[in-house]
Scaffold this motif. Structure first.
Motif, mmCIF file in Angstrom:
data_model
loop_
_atom_site.group_PDB
_atom_site.id
_atom_site.type_symbol
_atom_site.label_atom_id
_atom_site.label_comp_id
_atom_site.label_asym_id
_atom_site.label_seq_id
_atom_site.Cartn_x
_atom_site.Cartn_y
_atom_site.Cartn_z
ATOM 1 N N GLN A 127 0.830 -1.207 0.000
ATOM 2 C CA GLN A 127 0.000 0.000 0.000
ATOM 3 C C GLN A 127 0.865 1.257 0.000
ATOM 4 O OE1 GLN A 127 -2.936 -1.183 3.349
ATOM 5 N NE2 GLN A 127 -4.171 -0.100 1.846
ATOM 6 N N VAL A 128 0.300 2.313 -0.544
ATOM 7 C CA VAL A 128 1.029 3.583 -0.629
ATOM 8 C C VAL A 128 1.378 4.095 0.763
ATOM 9 C CG1 VAL A 128 0.868 5.989 -1.387
ATOM 10 C CG2 VAL A 128 -0.069 4.164 -2.825
ATOM 11 N N ARG A 129 0.485 3.904 1.730
ATOM 12 C CA ARG A 129 0.725 4.409 3.085
ATOM 13 C C ARG A 129 1.969 3.788 3.715
ATOM 14 N NH1 ARG A 129 -3.093 1.698 7.600
ATOM 15 N NH2 ARG A 129 -1.340 2.480 8.798
ATOM 16 N N ASP A 130 2.327 2.571 3.283
ATOM 17 C CA ASP A 130 3.503 1.904 3.841
ATOM 18 C C ASP A 130 4.786 2.273 3.111
ATOM 19 O OD1 ASP A 130 2.286 0.394 5.935
ATOM 20 O OD2 ASP A 130 1.431 -0.941 4.429
ATOM 21 N N GLU A 131 4.671 3.013 2.011
ATOM 22 C CA GLU A 131 5.873 3.465 1.308
ATOM 23 C C GLU A 131 6.633 4.492 2.142
ATOM 24 O OE1 GLU A 131 7.353 2.796 -1.708
ATOM 25 O OE2 GLU A 131 5.993 1.105 -1.936
ATOM 26 N N TYR A 132 5.903 5.436 2.720
ATOM 27 C CA TYR A 132 6.535 6.593 3.357
ATOM 28 C C TYR A 132 6.340 6.611 4.868
ATOM 29 C CZ TYR A 132 6.405 7.891 -1.545
ATOM 30 O OH TYR A 132 6.550 7.885 -2.908
ATOM 31 N N ARG A 133 5.854 5.509 5.430
ATOM 32 C CA ARG A 133 5.667 5.442 6.880
ATOM 33 C C ARG A 133 7.029 5.472 7.570
ATOM 34 N NH1 ARG A 133 5.674 0.834 9.351
ATOM 35 N NH2 ARG A 133 4.955 -0.303 7.507
#
Length: 217
Positions: A127-133
Protein backbone atom coordinates in the motif's frame (compact mmCIF):
# COMPACT_ATOMS: atom_id res chain seq x y z
CA UNK A 1 -36.02 16.62 13.43
CA UNK A 2 -32.37 17.36 12.75
CA UNK A 3 -29.73 15.47 14.70
CA UNK A 4 -26.48 16.95 15.98
CA UNK A 5 -24.86 13.51 15.99
CA UNK A 6 -23.55 12.31 12.64
CA UNK A 7 -24.68 8.85 11.60
CA UNK A 8 -21.96 6.20 11.83
CA UNK A 9 -23.14 4.60 8.58
CA UNK A 10 -22.27 7.62 6.41
CA UNK A 11 -19.39 6.81 4.01
CA UNK A 12 -16.24 8.90 4.06
CA UNK A 13 -15.38 11.50 1.44
CA UNK A 14 -12.59 9.36 0.01
CA UNK A 15 -12.79 8.74 -3.73
CA UNK A 16 -10.87 5.98 -5.46
CA UNK A 17 -8.62 7.61 -8.04
CA UNK A 18 -9.25 4.74 -10.44
CA UNK A 19 -13.04 5.17 -10.32
CA UNK A 20 -14.19 6.08 -13.81
CA UNK A 21 -17.64 7.52 -13.09
CA UNK A 22 -18.86 10.96 -12.01
CA UNK A 23 -19.48 12.09 -8.45
CA UNK A 24 -23.20 11.48 -8.87
CA UNK A 25 -22.59 7.97 -10.15
CA UNK A 26 -20.27 7.31 -7.19
CA UNK A 27 -22.94 8.48 -4.77
CA UNK A 28 -25.47 6.18 -6.42
CA UNK A 29 -23.09 3.21 -6.30
CA UNK A 30 -22.41 3.80 -2.61
CA UNK A 31 -26.12 4.09 -1.86
CA UNK A 32 -26.65 0.54 -3.14
CA UNK A 33 -23.27 -0.97 -2.26
CA UNK A 34 -22.92 -4.22 -0.32
CA UNK A 35 -19.11 -4.01 -0.24
CA UNK A 36 -16.85 -2.63 2.47
CA UNK A 37 -13.22 -1.62 2.27
CA UNK A 38 -11.40 -2.65 5.46
CA UNK A 39 -8.03 -1.05 6.23
CA UNK A 40 -5.26 -0.90 8.84
CA UNK A 41 -5.13 -4.68 9.11
CA UNK A 42 -2.09 -6.53 10.34
CA UNK A 43 -0.19 -8.41 7.66
CA UNK A 44 -0.73 -11.51 9.80
CA UNK A 45 -4.52 -11.27 10.15
CA UNK A 46 -6.17 -14.22 8.42
CA UNK A 47 -9.31 -14.43 6.33
CA UNK A 48 -10.87 -16.62 9.03
CA UNK A 49 -10.37 -13.89 11.66
CA UNK A 50 -11.99 -11.31 9.39
CA UNK A 51 -14.92 -13.60 8.68
CA UNK A 52 -15.48 -14.27 12.38
CA UNK A 53 -15.69 -10.56 13.21
CA UNK A 54 -17.58 -9.19 10.21
CA UNK A 55 -20.12 -12.01 10.01
CA UNK A 56 -21.64 -10.69 13.23
CA UNK A 57 -23.43 -8.04 11.13
CA UNK A 58 -24.79 -10.30 8.41
CA UNK A 59 -24.11 -13.12 6.02
CA UNK A 60 -20.91 -12.59 4.06
CA UNK A 61 -20.82 -13.35 0.35
CA UNK A 62 -17.03 -13.24 -0.02
CA UNK A 63 -13.81 -11.74 1.36
CA UNK A 64 -11.04 -10.54 -0.96
CA UNK A 65 -7.68 -10.17 0.79
CA UNK A 66 -5.44 -7.30 -0.31
CA UNK A 67 -2.11 -8.57 -1.64
CA UNK A 68 1.34 -7.18 -2.25
CA UNK A 69 1.57 -6.78 -6.02
CA UNK A 70 5.01 -8.39 -6.19
CA UNK A 71 5.10 -10.89 -3.33
CA UNK A 72 1.42 -11.91 -3.46
CA UNK A 73 1.28 -11.82 0.34
CA UNK A 74 -1.27 -9.95 2.54
CA UNK A 75 -0.50 -6.23 2.76
CA UNK A 76 -2.98 -4.89 5.30
CA UNK A 77 -6.42 -4.42 3.69
CA UNK A 78 -9.33 -6.41 2.30
CA UNK A 79 -12.81 -6.14 0.79
CA UNK A 80 -15.81 -7.66 2.59
CA UNK A 81 -18.88 -8.22 0.45
CA UNK A 82 -22.32 -8.83 2.01
CA UNK A 83 -25.55 -9.95 0.38
CA UNK A 84 -27.50 -6.91 1.62
CA UNK A 85 -26.76 -3.19 1.74
CA UNK A 86 -28.25 -2.93 5.23
CA UNK A 87 -25.68 -5.41 6.57
CA UNK A 88 -22.85 -3.28 5.22
CA UNK A 89 -24.34 -0.22 6.96
CA UNK A 90 -24.64 -2.15 10.22
CA UNK A 91 -21.01 -3.12 9.94
CA UNK A 92 -20.00 0.54 9.66
CA UNK A 93 -22.08 1.30 12.76
CA UNK A 94 -20.92 -1.51 15.00
CA UNK A 95 -17.57 -2.85 13.76
CA UNK A 96 -15.80 0.19 12.30
CA UNK A 97 -12.97 1.29 14.66
CA UNK A 98 -13.12 -1.97 16.60
CA UNK A 99 -10.02 -4.00 17.47
CA UNK A 100 -8.79 -6.98 15.49
CA UNK A 101 -5.39 -8.53 16.13
CA UNK A 102 -4.58 -5.68 18.54
CA UNK A 103 -5.20 -3.07 15.82
CA UNK A 104 -7.99 -0.55 15.27
CA UNK A 105 -9.47 -1.48 11.90
CA UNK A 106 -11.29 0.97 9.61
CA UNK A 107 -14.22 0.07 7.40
CA UNK A 108 -15.83 2.23 4.73
CA UNK A 109 -18.47 1.72 2.04
CA UNK A 110 -16.89 0.85 -1.28
CA UNK A 111 -18.39 1.34 -4.73
CA UNK A 112 -17.75 -2.32 -5.57
CA UNK A 113 -14.85 -4.69 -6.04
CA UNK A 114 -13.38 -5.29 -9.48
CA UNK A 115 -10.55 -7.62 -10.44
CA UNK A 116 -7.17 -6.00 -9.92
CA UNK A 117 -8.16 -3.88 -6.94
CA UNK A 118 -6.85 -6.52 -4.55
CA UNK A 119 -3.25 -5.51 -5.30
CA UNK A 120 -1.31 -2.77 -3.53
CA UNK A 121 -0.59 0.40 -5.51
CA UNK A 122 2.67 1.41 -3.84
CA UNK A 123 5.92 1.50 -5.80
CA UNK A 124 7.22 -1.44 -3.78
CA UNK A 125 4.08 -3.51 -4.31
CA UNK A 126 2.28 -2.84 -1.03
CA UNK A 127 0.00 0.00 0.00
CA UNK A 128 1.03 3.58 -0.63
CA UNK A 129 0.73 4.41 3.08
CA UNK A 130 3.50 1.90 3.84
CA UNK A 131 5.87 3.47 1.31
CA UNK A 132 6.54 6.59 3.36
CA UNK A 133 5.67 5.44 6.88
CA UNK A 134 8.48 6.58 9.21
CA UNK A 135 7.51 4.74 12.38
CA UNK A 136 8.24 1.07 13.05
CA UNK A 137 5.12 -1.11 12.86
CA UNK A 138 5.71 -4.80 13.59
CA UNK A 139 2.21 -5.70 12.38
CA UNK A 140 2.84 -4.17 8.95
CA UNK A 141 6.29 -5.44 8.09
CA UNK A 142 8.43 -3.21 10.32
CA UNK A 143 9.71 0.02 8.77
CA UNK A 144 8.07 1.66 5.78
CA UNK A 145 9.76 0.84 2.47
CA UNK A 146 11.66 4.14 2.20
CA UNK A 147 12.78 4.01 5.84
CA UNK A 148 13.71 0.32 5.45
CA UNK A 149 16.07 1.22 2.62
CA UNK A 150 17.61 3.97 4.75
CA UNK A 151 18.11 1.56 7.66
CA UNK A 152 19.72 -1.02 5.36
CA UNK A 153 22.13 1.60 4.00
CA UNK A 154 22.98 2.73 7.55
CA UNK A 155 23.76 -0.85 8.58
CA UNK A 156 25.99 -1.33 5.56
CA UNK A 157 27.87 1.89 6.36
CA UNK A 158 28.34 0.83 9.97
CA UNK A 159 29.64 -2.56 8.94
CA UNK A 160 32.04 -1.03 6.45
CA UNK A 161 33.34 1.80 8.66
CA UNK A 162 32.93 0.53 12.22
CA UNK A 163 33.43 -3.22 11.94
CA UNK A 164 34.28 -4.79 15.29
CA UNK A 165 37.95 -5.77 15.89
CA UNK A 166 38.13 -9.55 16.25
CA UNK A 167 41.93 -9.86 16.70
CA UNK A 168 44.62 -7.71 18.28
CA UNK A 169 46.98 -6.19 15.68
CA UNK A 170 50.59 -7.33 15.86
CA UNK A 171 52.57 -5.31 18.41
CA UNK A 172 49.51 -3.64 19.95
CA UNK A 173 49.72 -5.78 23.10
CA UNK A 174 53.40 -5.05 23.89
CA UNK A 175 52.65 -1.96 25.95
CA UNK A 176 49.97 -3.82 27.87
CA UNK A 177 52.37 -6.65 28.76
CA UNK A 178 55.06 -4.17 29.90
CA UNK A 179 52.56 -2.35 32.13
CA UNK A 180 51.39 -5.66 33.57
CA UNK A 181 54.96 -6.72 34.35
CA UNK A 182 55.79 -3.32 35.91
CA UNK A 183 52.71 -3.54 38.10
CA UNK A 184 53.65 -7.04 39.28
CA UNK A 185 57.21 -5.92 40.06
CA UNK A 186 55.98 -2.91 42.04
CA UNK A 187 53.66 -5.09 44.14
CA UNK A 188 56.57 -7.46 44.83
CA UNK A 189 58.80 -4.55 45.97
CA UNK A 190 56.08 -3.22 48.23
CA UNK A 191 55.67 -6.64 49.82
CA UNK A 192 59.44 -6.90 50.44
CA UNK A 193 59.50 -3.45 52.06
CA UNK A 194 56.66 -4.41 54.39
CA UNK A 195 58.49 -7.58 55.41
CA UNK A 196 61.70 -5.59 56.13
CA UNK A 197 59.81 -3.09 58.24
CA UNK A 198 58.22 -5.84 60.31
CA UNK A 199 61.60 -7.53 60.78
CA UNK A 200 63.23 -4.28 62.03
CA UNK A 201 60.39 -3.79 64.47
CA UNK A 202 61.05 -7.22 65.98
CA UNK A 203 64.87 -6.83 66.28
CA UNK A 204 65.11 -3.17 67.41
CA UNK A 205 64.57 -2.81 71.20
CA UNK A 206 63.48 0.79 70.88
CA UNK A 207 60.40 -0.25 68.93
CA UNK A 208 59.54 -2.95 71.44
CA UNK A 209 59.93 -0.51 74.36
CA UNK A 210 57.75 2.06 72.61
CA UNK A 211 55.04 -0.50 72.08
CA UNK A 212 55.19 -1.52 75.75
CA UNK A 213 54.93 2.13 76.87
CA UNK A 214 51.92 2.68 74.68
CA UNK A 215 50.30 -0.44 76.10
CA UNK A 216 50.99 0.71 79.71
CA UNK A 217 49.59 4.17 78.97
Amino acid sequence: MASIVQSLSVPSTYKDQQYQGTSNQLAQDLANSTTLYVGNLSFYTTEEQIYELFSKCGEIKRIIMGLDRNQKTPCGFCFVEYYHHSDALDCMKYINSSKLDERIVRSDLDHGYREGRQFGRGRSGGQVRDEYRLEFDAGRGGWGHVRARQEAERERDQKANYEAITSIPEGADIGYKDRKEDSSSKRARDDDEDDDEQQRSKTNPRFREGDEDEEEA
